[in-house]
Design an enzyme around this catalytic site. Structure first.
Site, short mmCIF file in Angstrom:
data_model
loop_
_atom_site.label_atom_id
_atom_site.label_comp_id
_atom_site.label_asym_id
_atom_site.label_seq_id
_atom_site.Cartn_x
_atom_site.Cartn_y
_atom_site.Cartn_z
N MET A 1 13.81 40.74 -26.69
CA MET A 1 15.19 40.50 -27.08
C MET A 1 16.12 41.58 -26.53
O MET A 1 17.31 41.34 -26.34
CB MET A 1 15.30 40.44 -28.59
CG MET A 1 16.66 39.98 -29.10
SD MET A 1 16.79 39.99 -30.90
CE MET A 1 15.52 38.83 -31.35
N ALA A 2 15.59 42.77 -26.28
CA ALA A 2 16.43 43.84 -25.74
C ALA A 2 16.81 43.52 -24.31
O ALA A 2 16.08 42.87 -23.57
CB ALA A 2 15.69 45.17 -25.81
N HIS A 390 2.91 42.19 -24.19
CA HIS A 390 3.61 42.31 -22.92
C HIS A 390 2.61 42.21 -21.76
O HIS A 390 2.83 42.79 -20.70
CB HIS A 390 4.34 43.65 -22.83
CG HIS A 390 5.55 43.72 -23.70
ND1 HIS A 390 6.29 44.89 -23.85
CD2 HIS A 390 6.18 42.78 -24.45
CE1 HIS A 390 7.30 44.65 -24.68
NE2 HIS A 390 7.25 43.40 -25.05
#
Length: 446
Positions: A1-2, A390
């Site tokens: 989201m960043a 990730h």
């Protein structure tokens, strides 16, 4: 989201490894701007000491992806910003200029009006479902890529609940199945290590030893304290949670608009990251949080560039059977040493005077003073760490002479034609980005 750019050295390394200058930061930055639709928040809903600084010249409007600042930040994060100054961490204005050193309030991919996440689905798919040249096959599994006698990709065999059929391709196949299913799809289609394919009686279309190899994944650990300020812990009651949900849905404000956290970058090519969560985390195994009425906060550490490499292999010749995944966490000495140093740095950050004299209540709550030696710390990390999700690099991009390379710098699969990749599966390793945080910083492991 960043939202933020990766660092310049990361792209320089990528360009060098794949032999393509198009991946240098100065050539990639324009695509960050092209995607962005920046709208500043009404900052009156944020704490006065949480006002973000940024250079408007580095921002853009009109792209498909909404980018803004959260409407709320926990005071826990602002206290940590003070602590960073005590550690010598300098403020910077943003993470959107190819530099990840310093401390700054984080932008996020959120709609500035509603506060909801601006996901890839909302930005790139939903607005275009009406197009006549786009068809979405829901609840449909790609079973294998079909190649003709010249090794050209000519279709994809798929299966739904009631039928199986082949989708013909007149131009090319683009694979975006993610870090696990992309290599699985290649392997069941006959592209991968020949011995693995033969083990499952699959014809070898292209012998690629790198398919499913080189798995990169980050790990996460944390240290928790009781604190004397409100955190997410106070949402544990149904009454408080209901008030916050109503505030978010009606006004797009309040604590639920904050993704939380803090992240850190020790250099242009950072090895570790630190982020905060305004709640108790513990050992990540589902242990119930304390119900003693205290507020809790957690400082988390992430191994950003692991040197350990995992493997993804098919378990059968069928996509319907999950692949075998071995992440091989902490199998190199550098990963072990950096993880231990990272844990010690988490503890050190908690003891700076700004936190110790004004914020914390009592001693370290988790894991507590019983964990001290390097051996004890390593054992704790191994037993409690979780993946950050990730993962990347199981179909590595690289030069033709790289034995692990599966695709070239244009995403084309070596050894076949008209087949490309479009996802992080083709990264050579994790390209460092800012994470889902409220503030970023730079901390060097010691």
């Amino acid at each position: 989201m960043a939202w933020g750019d990766s660092c310049r050295d990361a792209f320089e390394k990528w360009a060098e490894e794949v032999g393509d200058q198009a991946y240098l930061y100065e050539n990639v930055a324009k695509y960050y701007r092209k995607a962005m639709n920046f709208n500043p928040r009404d900052l009156s809903t944020r704490l006065a000491n949480a006002t973000p600084l940024y250079n408007p010249a580095l921002l853009s409007e009109g792209g498909p992806l909404d980018v803004s600042y959260s409407a709320y930040l926990y005071s826990w994060t602002t206290w940590l910003a003070v602590a960073l100054q005590g550690l010598g961490i300098k403020n910077t204005d943003s993470f959107i200029k190819g530099e990840l050193n310093g401390s700054a309030w984080q932008m996020h991919t959120i709609n500035h009006t509603t506060g909801f996440r601006a996901s890839a689905d909302r930005a790139y798919l939903q607005p275009y479902l009406h197009r006549p040249n786009l068809m979405v096959f829901d609840k449909t599994l790609g079973e294998r890529i079909v190649f003709d006698s010249t090794k050209r990709a000519v279709g994809v065999a798929v299966a739904t609940v009631n039928s199986s059929f082949i989708l013909d391709a007149t131009h090319e196949i683009i694979v975006a199945g993610g870090v696990f299913q992309s290599p699985q799809l290649l392997q069941v289609s006959g592209i991968g290590p020949a011995d693995l394919l033969q083990e499952h009686d699959l014809p070898v279309v292209a012998n690629h030893s790198g398919v499913g190899q080189n798995l990169n994944e980050q790990i996460l650990i944390g240290v928790s304290y009781r604190v004397n300020i409100p955190t997410l812990s106070t949402l544990d009651t149904a009454e408080n949670a209901a008030v916050e949900v109503e505030q978010f849905i009606t006004y797009a404000t309040g604590r639920l608009t904050s993704p939380g956290a803090l992240e850190s970058f020790p250099s242009d090519w950072p090895e570790i990251a630190y982020l905060t969560l305004p709640t108790f985390v513990g050992d990540f195994t589902g242990t119930p949080p304390p119900t003693d009425g205290y507020n809790y906060a957690t400082l988390l550490g992430t191994l950003m560039i692991p040197t350990s490499r995992g493997i993804v292999s098919i378990s059968s010749p069928r996509m319907s059977d999950p692949p075998l995944i071995n992440p091989n966490y902490l199998t190199t000495q550098p990963d072990i040493e950096v993880s231990i140093a990272m844990f010690k740095r988490l503890r050190q950050a908690w003891t700076v005077p700004a936190l110790a004299n004004n914020l914390t209540i009592g001693d370290e709550y988790y894991p507590g003073p019983g964990v001290q030696t390097d051996k004890e710390i390593e054992q704790l990390i191994r037993s409690t760490m979780i993946p950050v999700n990730h993962a990347s690099a199981t179909c590595k991009m690289g030069k033709a002479d790289d034995p692990l390379a599966v695709v070239d710098s244009h995403g084309k699969v070596y050894g076949v034609s008209h087949c490309k990749f479009f996802c992080t599966v083709s990264l050579g390793e994790i390209i460092t980005e800012v994470g889902q945080t409220g503030r970023g910083l730079s901390l060097t492991p010691t």
